[in-house]
Design an enzyme around this catalytic site. Sequence first.
Site, PDB file in Angstrom:
ATOM      1  N   TRP B 105       0.813  -1.220   0.000  1.00 27.45           N
ATOM      2  CA  TRP B 105       0.000   0.000   0.000  1.00 27.45           C
ATOM      3  C   TRP B 105       0.843   1.264   0.000  1.00 27.45           C
ATOM      4  O   TRP B 105       0.565   2.213  -0.738  1.00 27.45           O
ATOM      5  CB  TRP B 105      -1.031  -0.046   1.131  1.00 27.45           C
ATOM      6  N   ASP B 174      -2.096   7.110   5.633  1.00 21.16           N
ATOM      7  CA  ASP B 174      -3.120   6.142   5.249  1.00 21.16           C
ATOM      8  C   ASP B 174      -3.307   5.203   6.434  1.00 21.16           C
ATOM      9  O   ASP B 174      -2.428   4.401   6.747  1.00 21.16           O
ATOM     10  CB  ASP B 174      -2.658   5.365   4.013  1.00 21.16           C
ATOM     11  N   LYS B 198     -12.506  -1.775   7.019  1.00 25.52           N
ATOM     12  CA  LYS B 198     -11.813  -2.692   7.930  1.00 25.52           C
ATOM     13  C   LYS B 198     -12.454  -2.549   9.313  1.00 25.52           C
ATOM     14  O   LYS B 198     -13.212  -3.389   9.731  1.00 25.52           O
ATOM     15  CB  LYS B 198     -10.323  -2.371   8.027  1.00 25.52           C
TER      16      LYS B 198
END
Lengths: 363, 363
Positions: B105, B174, B198
């Site tokens: 990511w 992030d 999530k």
Amino acid sequence: MNSSSRVHNFSAGPCTLPVPVLEAVQNEMLNFENSGMSIIESSHRAPEYDSVHMSALSDFRSLAGVPDDFAILFLQGGASLQFTQIPLNLLSVDEKAGYLNTGTWGGKALSDAKLMCSAYEAWSGADSNFSRMPDASEIEVKEGSRFLHITTNETIGGIQLPKYPKIDFPMVADMSSDFLSRSIDWECFDLVYGGAQKNLGPSGLTIVVVREEIFERSSQVAGGYLDYQIHAKADSMANTPPMFPIYVMGKVLKWMIEAGGLPEFEKRAHERASVLYDTIDNSGGWYQCPVDANSRSLMNIVFRLPNEDLEKKFITEASDFDLVNLKGHRSVGGVRASVYNALPLESAQSLADFMTSFQQQNG
Amino acid sequence: MNSSSRVHNFSAGPCTLPVPVLEAVQNEMLNFENSGMSIIESSHRAPEYDSVHMSALSDFRSLAGVPDDFAILFLQGGASLQFTQIPLNLLSVDEKAGYLNTGTWGGKALSDAKLMCSAYEAWSGADSNFSRMPDASEIEVKEGSRFLHITTNETIGGIQLPKYPKIDFPMVADMSSDFLSRSIDWECFDLVYGGAQKNLGPSGLTIVVVREEIFERSSQVAGGYLDYQIHAKADSMANTPPMFPIYVMGKVLKWMIEAGGLPEFEKRAHERASVLYDTIDNSGGWYQCPVDANSRSLMNIVFRLPNEDLEKKFITEASDFDLVNLKGHRSVGGVRASVYNALPLESAQSLADFMTSFQQQNG
């Protein structure tokens, strides 16, 4: 909870969904197809969701008759993000595009496009106070334009293109508010898009149908979420998709296919709208529709009463009969009845009955 | 349907949500708060939805302790769109920013940013095969950088920053995969973002928390959906928001506040993770965690068995005990147990028990 407590919902969007779809969603909420979890708890890479996703793609293709050389993308950000994403993907820096300024949404598409490219107004409804759509002959597309952008239905003004204009340029169409309420003549278009939240499902999902040929032309994007090609190559699973709206839309699409497909929904749209326009036209001018007769929307029926006090009273008393969300957009006032795909004919009939009796009592 | 048929869901996201939240969603699906319609049929301008939306904004602020000089935005397009949107909003064309390349990511954020600005790698985990996070002293931020971008937890590698690095530059983070699992030291950040799917709700919603001061700096956007300021000014109602994920997240936030807020969820995260790391560490090396001890994620616990055949057998047999979604990401293999906020401690305990008994039978 059951459906007997439900209202007649004339919201301009998000709006009424089919009761059988909501019931199925409700039944599956804690345990989707014996997976032991909700669909909203499923990994987007799990077989349960994959099947939902791929069915929604193929049912959309089959229902809308999308040709094989178009990619169907499930994106996010609403039509609003498309106002930016379309010029980025379809135009190189030195290309231009024409836009029909048909009202709030056509105007917004144009002004956002101007930030990204040489967009210009190919027709404006300002002179007629946005009460009509143009004839094809009135549209002025400049030589060398890449495309003409149209908005097929304006929710706020209550106007709709009775048919897609025949011009010699590829068109790009925002169909957000009449998506899949009638058949689409794909050969006219390079790209068609719309939010799901009127005719197709919950908010949070934008469907973009794009001719794959455009991927070979130069554009202003070369990767990242804004690049259509990345989503096309990954069946819209390049990143986590908006799973719940796709799942609900999948059920709506199956409900539509079972009911008879687009010809059936086009017929229903005419029936629902006729009930209301007939009531307006038979009121001896007491109810007035400010829209040109040839541009009347089958999705958003706007009308005025003799004065604003009566309009307020109309909206208040209608809600006593479970006829709700009838207030016109704050920018134009009046009354607006939005009658999308999932609204039962009975709801339109109930509103027409109320209109007649309200006129008798107040006229 | 009831909760007794539900599985232990270790999905890396989307993932397990609290059962009381799902039950409330189920109950309200056809008739939200006696409105006679589902929340997904409500206009986003209707009072019913407005109250849901504004509560979600204020509950997020209160739960996460977001200071008043930060705007909270509910956007779409996932963290992926933020990889593009952040440089567009935070940087003028001649500014640069550093990125930590901590895995899939962090690397993706960097490569997408490079398309929009002078982004550079301020540290790379490639030498250690992305098995650890950097110390603050290893991070090389170039003079004149606008910000340092970090990924606080890497779902695929199973590594997490044990605490936010102390450096002399504003950070952008992030937090998709550990959002609201611990408190956030806001003074370190100019912007924090994450997908909801999530710890907080369904997919289709990205929360961006941004210091309002940045709106006064020069940027590469000046309008349209990609402009943060447009959303900030309209309380994220500039266009139709992703209503269902916001509605569900709103319920999750209330559930979290009631349970004791972030300190409680930080404690639970340690408990769940400890149960599994202890089992690995007490297996005499039969289970191996490839992650540096100081960088072990409390959200995604990755481990290997002595060989791939045993890993396959482990995953298959685990599912017989309703322990599902344990397969490691296809890029790294092995086993991955994701143990987000809503996963009950009992689920982690059941997995630990299974691990012990599987080792006894196959070790």
